[in-house]
Structure formats: structure tokens, C-alpha cells
Design a protein around this motif. Structure first.
Motif, mmCIF file in Angstrom:
data_model
loop_
_atom_site.group_PDB
_atom_site.id
_atom_site.type_symbol
_atom_site.label_atom_id
_atom_site.label_comp_id
_atom_site.label_asym_id
_atom_site.label_seq_id
_atom_site.Cartn_x
_atom_site.Cartn_y
_atom_site.Cartn_z
ATOM 1 N N VAL A 254 1.316 -31.512 40.436
ATOM 2 C CA VAL A 254 0.292 -29.927 40.837
ATOM 3 C C VAL A 254 2.094 -28.922 40.304
ATOM 4 O O VAL A 254 3.070 -29.298 40.072
ATOM 5 N N GLU A 255 1.045 -28.353 39.382
ATOM 6 C CA GLU A 255 2.285 -26.429 39.316
ATOM 7 C C GLU A 255 3.639 -26.331 40.533
ATOM 8 O O GLU A 255 3.075 -25.458 41.322
ATOM 9 N N ARG A 256 4.846 -26.984 40.207
ATOM 10 C CA ARG A 256 6.349 -26.077 41.037
ATOM 11 C C ARG A 256 6.228 -25.062 40.999
ATOM 12 O O ARG A 256 6.144 -24.339 39.651
ATOM 13 N N GLY A 257 7.121 -23.923 41.725
ATOM 14 C CA GLY A 257 8.215 -23.311 41.558
ATOM 15 C C GLY A 257 8.631 -22.797 43.105
ATOM 16 O O GLY A 257 8.839 -23.499 43.591
ATOM 17 N N SER A 258 8.811 -21.759 43.126
ATOM 18 C CA SER A 258 9.530 -20.522 43.941
ATOM 19 C C SER A 258 9.290 -20.125 45.098
ATOM 20 O O SER A 258 8.203 -19.540 45.093
ATOM 21 N N PRO A 259 9.386 -21.106 46.699
ATOM 22 C CA PRO A 259 8.742 -20.521 47.921
ATOM 23 C C PRO A 259 8.629 -18.842 47.966
ATOM 24 O O PRO A 259 10.061 -18.671 47.350
ATOM 25 N N GLU A 260 8.443 -18.676 48.271
ATOM 26 C CA GLU A 260 8.605 -16.514 48.710
ATOM 27 C C GLU A 260 9.105 -16.693 50.576
ATOM 28 O O GLU A 260 10.016 -15.804 50.468
ATOM 29 N N ALA A 261 8.726 -17.798 51.223
ATOM 30 C CA ALA A 261 9.561 -17.828 52.068
ATOM 31 C C ALA A 261 9.657 -19.227 52.990
ATOM 32 O O ALA A 261 8.981 -19.826 52.226
ATOM 33 N N VAL A 262 10.286 -19.862 53.343
ATOM 34 C CA VAL A 262 11.002 -20.937 53.891
ATOM 35 C C VAL A 262 11.312 -20.986 55.944
ATOM 36 O O VAL A 262 11.617 -19.840 55.479
ATOM 37 N N ALA A 263 10.069 -20.931 55.957
ATOM 38 C CA ALA A 263 10.195 -21.113 58.117
ATOM 39 C C ALA A 263 10.778 -22.976 58.410
ATOM 40 O O ALA A 263 10.376 -23.837 58.143
ATOM 41 N N PRO A 382 7.585 -18.550 39.155
ATOM 42 C CA PRO A 382 8.039 -20.050 38.614
ATOM 43 C C PRO A 382 9.547 -20.327 39.475
ATOM 44 O O PRO A 382 9.589 -19.360 39.796
ATOM 45 N N PRO A 383 10.039 -21.740 39.078
ATOM 46 C CA PRO A 383 11.406 -22.428 39.381
ATOM 47 C C PRO A 383 12.305 -21.535 39.000
ATOM 48 O O PRO A 383 12.190 -20.862 37.564
ATOM 49 N N PRO A 384 13.813 -21.221 39.469
ATOM 50 C CA PRO A 384 14.573 -21.116 38.622
ATOM 51 C C PRO A 384 14.502 -21.662 37.253
ATOM 52 O O PRO A 384 14.187 -22.737 37.174
ATOM 53 N N HIS A 385 15.927 -21.082 36.537
ATOM 54 C CA HIS A 385 16.417 -21.766 35.198
ATOM 55 C C HIS A 385 17.371 -23.239 35.665
ATOM 56 O O HIS A 385 17.190 -23.165 36.557
ATOM 57 N N PRO A 386 16.675 -24.173 35.648
ATOM 58 C CA PRO A 386 17.543 -25.607 35.517
ATOM 59 C C PRO A 386 18.595 -25.223 35.158
ATOM 60 O O PRO A 386 20.106 -25.976 36.816
ATOM 61 N N THR A 387 19.872 -24.415 35.099
ATOM 62 C CA THR A 387 21.066 -24.894 35.161
ATOM 63 C C THR A 387 21.360 -23.471 36.593
ATOM 64 O O THR A 387 22.406 -24.445 37.208
#
Length: 582
Positions: A254-263, A382-387
Motif C-alpha cells: 500500500v502507499e505509505r506516508g506520514s501519520p497525522e498523529a501517533v498514539a 506523502p512521506p518526507p524527503h529521504p534526506t
């Protein structure tokens, strides 16, 4: 009335027999009700005339003798012993009834001496009925404690509802109830039984991440113990993902990305500063749940139970949670898995079983299907830049900056920007972040911020840490064989050379050479000159003054060592060569 009752009963029996045998086979039993007596029929008619159909309602439950059959003193003793059921030692009902029987025996002896009749000891059923009348909350608190009672009677309101993938990701680290052997399977099989007993064994932890909107398991990693580093590694897998490692048919990604919140809970790894800073730098909200209330994380707790029942329970070496449940089972003697194999099987279970199975909480839909359905309506962040990923979530390390840059796990990393930052860094170690999937560059934290520093070995681009370690193992094995073959010859050559040197010195009467004060002064002067050349500011003037000859020795030091020279004209000799090449 008897004749009328007989005729009516016959008709009722006929209708009842036809009704019950309509769909049955030959030999089916038919229920026949006993007809009422004339007196009962007259009472029914009177009730019907007075109240209509409602007068025919059956009040059978109010029939019988409702007077207490126990003596008041016996009832008092029964209530006293029923109250003893509320005890933290958790006595059984049979044990309490035995104690109550002994008390009735004592009381009856006293009553007989006083000329009073004996009391009847209540039965076990009467004691159980009396215990059932106790307040259930008070009973559970008394027998199990307040904390456990709070968990049992915790009110459920359905919880918060989430509608987007990665809207809320729940993370937790759970101890695996499985003993694992800390060696490779091939080595363990070759050991003798006595040696196997000496092998160090340990219980490991599993770090999970679950998307609460779709119940999709984003990460599952085997870790030695909870820490900030393990939490960051799990978060990185949530963002980047590695479903292709264990994907059986190529259709589980599945397409991954940045979570909005982490519990998370208040576990050791989630409250460390390094993890909380990483969430802040990635602009991810951190939701900390209250301690001691696992009911507020029902989805994750249910996931843990399913993990143990469908995965950990399949392997030999389970600890079964506690000594009582384990019984005579020797978990340490039955350990069969090493951590590497366990992690591979865990990824297979996560990608190809759990995420694809129908989930009761999703109405029978699989977590993979729920993710794709919701992601089709709302795009994930979207996920952050690899750097940026390497700067924030890379594996932490540290090293000091030298002429060769920084040495990280046997590899040198250097750049012009890193060397320019050396005056501000000094000799203090600098924080480093390593990307295990690509050892071609690392992130180095200097006073001005994070720097991306490439490896001096260009062929390391795209090489993972695992590939690098495997290559080092092969090289070490080959070098060990070569060193063992040449060791004897080398030692004999060193002995011959030293012996010849000692004999030559004895023939001419020389003592062991020692430097005098003048020679030492020349050496210090040469070192000061070398450092002065290397530390010139590259922005003001070249590192090497081409009008000066760095190889020229001081006039008053004829025995001073030579400065390193640029023999091939490429500027690679000396500390300044790097900057000239840049």
C-alpha cells in the motif's frame, strides 16, 4: 363438567398431535397436557368473567410456601459465612461450606446443652444462593483488587472513530511469550546437548504499529528491549514501509506516508527525548494515553491477543505468560527459533495473513481492502524527503571529525562542508544518523545543522548495512586463512632482522639510538609548521601556499623529518589535499 372437560381435552390432544407431527417423522413424540379439574375450570371461568383474557394469566411463580424455612439464627450464620467469600485469598464455596458446617456443629453442641433444638445446616446450594445475593462490584473488588475491578467494569462507549488512513496510528511494544535462542539455527543444530544448555537465551519484544481507521498493521519488528531507537525504527517502517520483503504475490503493498498523529502509552521507548523530538520535527502529533487503562486502547489490545493466538502459539518454546499457566512445561528446553528467523516469519504473518484476513471489526472486510477503499477517496500525506528521513529517523551513532572526516562502522565519510565545520566542532563527538538501506552517505550534525556527507568509497552508494556486513564477513574469513598461513614466515623474518641489527650494533660498539634535545626541538617545530599550514582559512587563502616548499626542512635542523610531498601532483598527500581536490 367432567364429561365436557374430557371432550375438550380430546380435541386439544388431536390438534396438538397434528401440529407437532406435521413436519416430523414416524415415531415423533407428542406432548399431551393434563386437563384441569372441574374446580380449576370454575376458577378460570370466574377470572375470565371478572377480568377478561388478562384474568387467565398464569401466576405460577407466586405459588408454593414463601416462608423462610431456616431458623433466624441459622440464617444469621449463613449470611456471616457468605460474606467471607469476599476475601483477597479467594476461598472457594466448598471451603466456606466446610467451615460453616464446623460452626453449626459447635453451635448445636451449645444448644443441646441448653435444652434447645439443633439447627439445620444449610446446603451448598443455599450458600451459593446467599453469595449470589452479594453486591457483584464489592465481591470482585474484595477478591481481585481495585485495579483489576476497574478493568473488568470499565465502561465502553465505542471509542473515537477515524475515517482516513494514517489519521491515527497506534504504536506499542509488547513482550513476546516465546523463548528464542540467540544463535543461528544451523549452529544450534550442530551443538551437543550439554552445549545447548549453555547457550544464552532471552525473551524478546515485538514493536507494533496499527492504523486505527483500517486496522492495517503498518509495522511489526523484533527488538531486544524497548528504547527510543526501537520506537524510531518502527516509526520509520510506518512511513517508508517494507511490505515487498514478505509480499507473497506482489499485491500486498500500500502507499505509505506520514501519520497525522501517533498514539502511544508511557512506555520507556515512547517517552524518550529522541523519539519525541523526531515526531516534532516531522510535524506528527504525539497522543499519550493515560497509564494503567489499557481499555482505552481496545483495538491494539485485541491485536495483541490475536497475535499470540495466531502466531506465537504455533511455535514451541512458549512461556504461556506465567508459571501457573505454564505448569510443568519447560519453555527454555523447547526453544527452537532464533531472532532472525522469528522476524522473517513475523513479516510473513503480518503481510500475507493478518492484513489479508477478514476482520470482524470491519464487518468482514480485510485491513488491506479497507486501506485501499479509504485511500481511494482521501489521499494519504506523502512521506518526507529521504534526506529528511535520514536526518530525523536514521540509526543514531557518533564519531569525532578528523582529517578523513568521520569513521562510521569501518567506513570513512568526508566532505568540504564537514571540514569547514571542524573549527566549530573541535574534538567533541558529533551526532550521526545512518540509513541502513543505503550506506553511501550519512547525516552529520554540526553547529549549523545537519549535513549529508558522502562515503569516500563511491561504490558504497546503494549498498545496505546487511550487504556490507556480509561482505566484511567473507573478507574476514578469507584474511584469517591468509594470516594463519603466513604468520610463521613473518615472525621468523622479524626475528632474523632484529637479530642481525643487534649483532651489527655490538660489532661497532653503539648503544641503542636515542634522540637528543636538539632533535626533539626540531620535530616540534616541524609539527607546528604542518598544523599552521593545515589550519589556514580556505576562504582567505589557499591551504597550501604554492610559493612555499612544504618539503623544505628548517635550516637549523638538518636531521628533521621531511614534510609529506605531493608526489603525483593530485594534491592527495597531507590534510590539505582534500580541499585542493574540491
Amino acid at each position: 363438567m367432567k364429561k365436557a372437560i374430557a371432550r375438550i381435552a380430546g380435541r386439544i390432544t388431536e390438534v396438538q398431535a397434528l401440529r407437532e407431527s406435521a413436519d416430523g417423522r414416524c415415531g415423533t413424540k407428542v406432548t399431551i397436557w393434563r386437563p384441569p379439574s372441574p374446580r380449576t375450570l370454575r376458577r378460570w371461568l370466574a377470572a375470565y368473567d371478572a377480568f377478561g383474557v388478562e384474568g387467565l394469566v398464569d401466576w405460577y411463580e407466586n405459588s408454593g410456601n414463601r416462608k423462610d424455612r431456616l431458623d433466624p439464627e441459622a440464617r444469621s450464620i449463613l449470611a456471616e459465612f457468605a460474606a467471607k467469600y469476599v476475601d483477597r485469598r479467594r476461598p472457594t464455596k466448598n471451603q466456606i461450606h466446610l467451615d460453616m458446617s464446623a460452626e453449626f456443629l459447635r453451635v448445636n453442641v451449645e444448644r443441646k446443652a441448653g435444652g434447645l433444638p439443633s439447627l439445620l445446616c444449610p446446603s451448598k446450594a443455599a450458600l451459593a444462593d446467599e453469595i449470589a445475593e452479594l453486591d457483584p462490584w464489592e465481591t470482585y473488588v474484595g477478591r481481585h483488587g481495585l485495579d483489576k475491578a476497574k478493568k473488568k467494569y470499565f465502561p465502553r462507549k465505542g471509542g473515537q472513530t477515524f475515517y482516513r488512513p494514517l489519521e491515527m496510528v497506534a504504536m506499542d511494544e509488547h513482550r513476546i511469550k516465546l523463548v528464542t535462542v540467540l544463535i543461528r539455527m544451523g549452529v544450534y543444530e550442530s551443538l551437543s546437548p550439554d552445549m545447548r544448555k549453555k547457550v544464552k537465551k532471552a525473551r524478546l519484544w515485538v514493536s507494533f504499529a496499527l492504523d486505527l481507521a483500517t486496522r492495517y498493521c503498518l509495522a511489526a519488528k523484533i527488538v531486544a528491549a524497548p528504547s527510543g531507537a526501537s520506537a524510531m525504527a518502527t516509526l520509520r517502517e510506518v512511513i517508508a514501509g517494507d511490505d515487498d520483503i514478505a509480499d507473497a504475490d506482489g499485491d500486498g503493498r500500500v502507499e505509505r506516508g506520514s501519520p497525522e498523529a501517533v498514539a502511544t502509552d508511557n512506555g520507556a521507548g515512547f517517552i524518550e527525548e529522541i523519539f519525541r523530538i523526531a515526531l516534532a520535527e516531522l510535524e506528527i502529533e504525539h497522543v499519550l494515553g493515560p497509564a494503567g487503562v489499557p481499555q482505552m486502547r481496545g483495538a491494539l489490545e485485541a491485536f495483541h491477543r490475536f497475535f499470540h493466538s495466531s502466531f506465537a502459539a504455533r511455535f514451541d518454546g512458549r512461556t504461556h505468560g506465567n508459571v501457573v499457566a505454564r505448569g510443568d512445561y519447560d519453555a527454555m528446553a523447547h526453544a527452537v527459533l532464533d531472532p532472525t528467523m522469528l522476524n522473517e516469519l513475523l513479516q510473513d504473518w503480518r503481510v500475507n495473513f493478518y492484513n489479508r484476513r477478514p476482520h470482524a471489526g470491519l464487518g468482514g472486510e480485510s485491513p488491506l481492502g479497507a486501506w485501499r477503499r479509504l485511500a481511494a477517496d482521501v489521499d494519504v500525506l506523502p512521506p518526507p524527503h529521504p534526506t529528511v528521513m535520514r536526518h530525523v529517523l536514521g540509526r543514531p551513532s557518533g564519531a569525532t571529525v578528523g582529517n578523513n572526516g568521520v569513521r562510521v562502522e569501518g567506513l570513512d565519510y568526508n566532505s568540504l562542508a564537514l571540514q569547514k565545520a571542524r573549527p566549530d566542532i573541535g574534538n567533541a563527538p558529533v551526532p550521526i544518523r545512518i540509513e541502513d538501506r543505503d550506506r553511501g552517505q550519512v547525516s552529520v550534525r554540526v553547529p549549523a545543522g545537519w549535513l549529508t556527507v558522502p562515503c569516500v568509497r563511491k561504490e558504497m552508494a546503494g549498498v545496505s548495512s546487511a550487504q556490507h556486513a556480509a561482505g566484511l564477513d567473507v573478507l574476514a574469513a578469507r584474511n584469517a586463512v591468509d594470516a594463519s598461513r603466513n604468520e610463521k614466515t613473518m615472525l621468523e623474518a622479524v626475528r632474523r632482522i632484529q637479530s642481525a641489527s643487534d649483532e651489527a650494533s655490538k660489532r661497532v660498539g653503539l648503544s641503542p639510538p636515542r634522540p637528543d634535545a636538539a632533535a626533539l626541538a626540531c620535530i616540534w617545530d616541524w609539527q607546528e609548521r604542518a598544523f599552521a599550514v593545515a589550519e589556514r582559512d580556505a576562504d582567505d587563502q589557499p591551504f597550501l601556499d604554492l610559493d612555499d616548499d612544504p618539503t623544505e626542512a628548517p635550516v637549523d635542523c638538518p636531521n628533521a623529518p621531511e614534510m609529506p610531498s605531493d608526489r603525483d601532483g593530485t594534491g592527495r598527500d597531507g590534510a590539505a589535499g582534500f580541499f585542493l581536490e574540491e
